[in-house]
Structure formats: structure tokens, C-alpha cells
Scaffold this active site. Structure first.
Site, PDB file in Angstrom:
ATOM      1  N   LYS A  14      29.291 -37.351  88.657  1.00 27.02           N
ATOM      2  CA  LYS A  14      29.976 -36.164  89.203  1.00 27.02           C
ATOM      3  C   LYS A  14      29.679 -35.974  90.688  1.00 27.02           C
ATOM      4  O   LYS A  14      30.583 -35.746  91.485  1.00 27.02           O
ATOM      5  CB  LYS A  14      29.543 -34.894  88.437  1.00 27.02           C
ATOM      6  CG  LYS A  14      29.825 -34.930  86.943  1.00 27.02           C
ATOM      7  CD  LYS A  14      29.507 -33.614  86.271  1.00 27.02           C
ATOM      8  CE  LYS A  14      28.029 -33.259  86.227  1.00 27.02           C
ATOM      9  NZ  LYS A  14      27.191 -34.144  85.380  1.00 27.02           N
ATOM     10  N   ARG A  89      27.992 -24.923  82.483  1.00 30.91           N
ATOM     11  CA  ARG A  89      27.293 -25.773  81.513  1.00 30.91           C
ATOM     12  C   ARG A  89      27.097 -25.056  80.186  1.00 30.91           C
ATOM     13  O   ARG A  89      26.534 -25.656  79.264  1.00 30.91           O
ATOM     14  CB  ARG A  89      25.920 -26.164  82.065  1.00 30.91           C
ATOM     15  CG  ARG A  89      25.881 -27.516  82.786  1.00 30.91           C
ATOM     16  CD  ARG A  89      24.483 -27.689  83.325  1.00 30.91           C
ATOM     17  NE  ARG A  89      24.031 -29.036  83.475  1.00 30.91           N
ATOM     18  CZ  ARG A  89      23.960 -29.671  84.645  1.00 30.91           C
ATOM     19  NH1 ARG A  89      24.380 -29.109  85.745  1.00 30.91           N
ATOM     20  NH2 ARG A  89      23.441 -30.875  84.703  1.00 30.91           N
ATOM     21  N   ARG A 128      18.551 -44.491  89.262  1.00 27.52           N
ATOM     22  CA  ARG A 128      18.554 -43.497  90.335  1.00 27.52           C
ATOM     23  C   ARG A 128      17.145 -42.952  90.567  1.00 27.52           C
ATOM     24  O   ARG A 128      16.754 -42.661  91.687  1.00 27.52           O
ATOM     25  CB  ARG A 128      19.521 -42.357  89.973  1.00 27.52           C
ATOM     26  CG  ARG A 128      19.683 -41.341  91.080  1.00 27.52           C
ATOM     27  CD  ARG A 128      20.757 -40.327  90.755  1.00 27.52           C
ATOM     28  NE  ARG A 128      20.295 -39.301  89.843  1.00 27.52           N
ATOM     29  CZ  ARG A 128      21.075 -38.349  89.315  1.00 27.52           C
ATOM     30  NH1 ARG A 128      22.356 -38.313  89.596  1.00 27.52           N
ATOM     31  NH2 ARG A 128      20.575 -37.441  88.500  1.00 27.52           N
ATOM     32  N   ARG A 134      13.443 -37.445  92.036  1.00 24.92           N
ATOM     33  CA  ARG A 134      13.618 -36.318  91.108  1.00 24.92           C
ATOM     34  C   ARG A 134      12.748 -36.494  89.877  1.00 24.92           C
ATOM     35  O   ARG A 134      12.842 -37.516  89.194  1.00 24.92           O
ATOM     36  CB  ARG A 134      15.088 -36.213  90.688  1.00 24.92           C
ATOM     37  CG  ARG A 134      15.975 -35.619  91.752  1.00 24.92           C
ATOM     38  CD  ARG A 134      17.439 -35.616  91.355  1.00 24.92           C
ATOM     39  NE  ARG A 134      17.715 -34.969  90.065  1.00 24.92           N
ATOM     40  CZ  ARG A 134      18.941 -34.684  89.642  1.00 24.92           C
ATOM     41  NH1 ARG A 134      19.987 -34.981  90.395  1.00 24.92           N
ATOM     42  NH2 ARG A 134      19.108 -34.114  88.459  1.00 24.92           N
ATOM     43  N   ARG A 146      17.846 -33.999  78.793  1.00 23.47           N
ATOM     44  CA  ARG A 146      19.005 -33.521  79.561  1.00 23.47           C
ATOM     45  C   ARG A 146      20.301 -33.865  78.832  1.00 23.47           C
ATOM     46  O   ARG A 146      21.229 -33.057  78.781  1.00 23.47           O
ATOM     47  CB  ARG A 146      19.004 -34.163  80.958  1.00 23.47           C
ATOM     48  CG  ARG A 146      17.904 -33.596  81.834  1.00 23.47           C
ATOM     49  CD  ARG A 146      17.657 -34.444  83.062  1.00 23.47           C
ATOM     50  NE  ARG A 146      18.799 -34.507  83.951  1.00 23.47           N
ATOM     51  CZ  ARG A 146      18.929 -35.436  84.910  1.00 23.47           C
ATOM     52  NH1 ARG A 146      18.000 -36.372  85.073  1.00 23.47           N
ATOM     53  NH2 ARG A 146      19.974 -35.420  85.684  1.00 23.47           N
TER      54      ARG A 146
HETATM   55  P1  AMP Z   1      22.225 -31.771  88.029  1.00 18.54           P
HETATM   56  O1  AMP Z   1      21.887 -32.017  89.453  1.00 18.54           O
HETATM   57  O2  AMP Z   1      23.608 -31.233  87.825  1.00 18.54           O
HETATM   58  O3  AMP Z   1      21.937 -32.970  87.145  1.00 18.54           O
HETATM   59  O4  AMP Z   1      21.251 -30.618  87.523  1.00 18.54           O
HETATM   60  C1  AMP Z   1      19.860 -30.803  87.492  1.00 18.54           C
HETATM   61  C2  AMP Z   1      19.216 -29.710  86.677  1.00 18.54           C
HETATM   62  O5  AMP Z   1      19.473 -28.438  87.298  1.00 18.54           O
HETATM   63  C3  AMP Z   1      19.736 -29.551  85.253  1.00 18.54           C
HETATM   64  O6  AMP Z   1      19.109 -30.451  84.359  1.00 18.54           O
HETATM   65  C4  AMP Z   1      19.370 -28.106  84.966  1.00 18.54           C
HETATM   66  O7  AMP Z   1      17.987 -27.960  84.706  1.00 18.54           O
HETATM   67  C5  AMP Z   1      19.660 -27.432  86.305  1.00 18.54           C
HETATM   68  N1  AMP Z   1      21.059 -26.958  86.369  1.00 18.54           N
HETATM   69  C6  AMP Z   1      22.031 -27.405  87.208  1.00 18.54           C
HETATM   70  N2  AMP Z   1      23.188 -26.755  86.987  1.00 18.54           N
HETATM   71  C7  AMP Z   1      22.942 -25.894  85.971  1.00 18.54           C
HETATM   72  C8  AMP Z   1      23.739 -24.971  85.256  1.00 18.54           C
HETATM   73  N3  AMP Z   1      25.042 -24.809  85.540  1.00 18.54           N
HETATM   74  N4  AMP Z   1      23.145 -24.231  84.282  1.00 18.54           N
HETATM   75  C9  AMP Z   1      21.841 -24.374  83.996  1.00 18.54           C
HETATM   76  N5  AMP Z   1      21.033 -25.254  84.596  1.00 18.54           N
HETATM   77  C10 AMP Z   1      21.571 -26.016  85.587  1.00 18.54           C
END
Ligand code: AMP
Length: 190
Positions: A14, A89, A128, A134, A146
Site C-alpha cells: 500500500k 482498519r 523489509r 521497524r 499483524r
Molecule cells: P502500517 O504502517 O500501516 O503497517 O501500520 C503499522 C502499525 O500502526 C499497525 O500495525 C498498527 O499498530 C498501527 N496502525 C496504523 N494504522 C492503524 C489504524 N488505522 N488503526 C489502528 N492501528 C493502526
């Protein structure tokens, strides 16, 4: 306004695709994960709170995430439209996004999902993790959590947008360029 929800499990691509699409269609890109990581880096109270969830691979609570997203959108309403990456989400987040769009006389034009099988996701995220720094990319157990959060709480949103005839799935495997072309075709058809 064109407002796109870019959808898919962690590692679907994404973020990578949003970088291309935002330039091509002149859209404002909001990655909730990036906003959280920015807050963590800057030691804000939001960052501190979010970190405890993110490092385990759990979702951050809805209200915190929704308030944060609302603020970013409200500050950028002069844009041509938004690409939401990593939001919504959960069902509550999807409802909150509809409300926010409605308040601004706008709507979500499409949810476009990147479809990638789980095995490829884990391999991509571990790869990654070698350079992303991260914590949540660093070990397979957290990555599994996740993905499991995605199937428990997020995958249902496909139905939410299908019922509105706004759901589009594209094959998320292949070269980055091919995938960008598939996504672009959907956006151009809206
Ligand atoms: P991402 O960068 O989208 O993979 O997000 C990394 C982490 O941020 C996720 O595993 C969640 O812990 C948190 N996170 C990101 N977006 C959301 C969301 N919309 N709702 C809840 N947690 C989020």
C-alpha cells in the site's frame, strides 16, 4: 474530490503504491502508520501511547486513531482528494471516515484492495525488516500477529465497501509498475 482507500494486509504494498498514485493523481497521501511513527520518533504523548500497541503488532485503539486521522484530513481539505493508506482498519473507523467525508460534502470514491497471499506477505515484511528499522517488521511472531489482526478486524471492511459498490480488488503480485498500472486503471474508471 477523488478519495481512495488503499486496502490490503500488512506487506501488500500500500505504501509503495501510494507514493506513485499520489503524484499521478495529485492526491494527498495519509498513512496512519507513518503518522504514528512520526509521533514515536518525536516522543509525543500520542507516539508513546501508540508504540506499546504497534511494537506488538496490535491495532492502536479506534478513538485515538480516528481523532488523529480527522485532524490530518481537516488540515488538508484544500487538496484534490486523499489516498488513505492503512485506514480504516475496523468497522468503527470506516463509519467515522464516512461521517468525516459527509461533513465535508465528499465521499469515498473507491476501496482498492491489493490482493497478495500470506506467504508472500511474510517474506516481504521480513525482507523489509532488514532495513526498515521497524520493531514490528523484525520477527515472524509479530508479523503473524499483524496479519491475524487484519483477518480478525480489518478484512470485513471488504463487505462494507462492496455493499456500496465501491470495492475493487487488484492482483498485488508482480512488478511494482504493473501493479501501479492496475490501480491506475481502476482510478481512471471512476
Ligand atoms: P502500517 O504502517 O500501516 O503497517 O501500520 C503499522 C502499525 O500502526 C499497525 O500495525 C498498527 O499498530 C498501527 N496502525 C496504523 N494504522 C492503524 C489504524 N488505522 N488503526 C489502528 N492501528 C493502526
Amino acid at each position: 474530490m477523488i478519495n481512495i482507500v488503499l486496502f490490503g494486509p500488512p506487506g501488500a504494498g500500500k505504501g509503495t503504491q501510494a507514493e506513485f498514485l499520489k503524484v499521478k493523481f495529485n492526491l494527498f497521501h495519509i498513512s496512519t502508520g507513518d503518522v504514528f511513527r512520526f509521533n514515536i520518533k518525536n516522543n509525543t504523548s500520542l507516539g508513546l501511547m501508540a508504540k506499546s500497541f504497534i511494537d506488538k503488532g496490535d491495532l492502536v485503539p479506534d478513538q485515538v486513531t480516528i481523532d488523529m486521522l480527522n485532524e490530518v484530513v481537516r488540515k488538508n481539505l484544500d487538496s484534490n482528494g486523499f489516498i488513505f493508506d492503512g485506514f480504516p482498519r475496523t468497522n468503527n473507523q470506516a463509519l467515522a471516515l464516512d461521517k468525516l467525508m459527509e461533513e465535508n460534502n465528499s465521499t469515498i470514491s473507491a476501496m482498492i484492495a491489493l490482493e497478495v497471499d500470506d506467504k508472500a506477505l511474510i517474506a516481504r515484511l521480513l525482507e523489509r525488516g532488514k532495513t526498515s528499522g521497524r520493531v514490528d517488521d523484525s520477527n515472524e511472531e509479530i508479523i503473524q500477529n499483524r496479519i491475524s489482526e487484519y483477518y480478525k478486524k480489518t478484512a470485513i471492511l471488504k463487505d462494507f465497501y462492496m455493499k456500496k459498490n465501491r470495492y475493487f480488488g487488484v492482483d498485488g503480485q508482480g512488478s511494482i509498475e504493473h501493479i501501479t498500472n492496475r490501480l491506475s486503471s481502476v482510478i481512471e474508471s471512476l
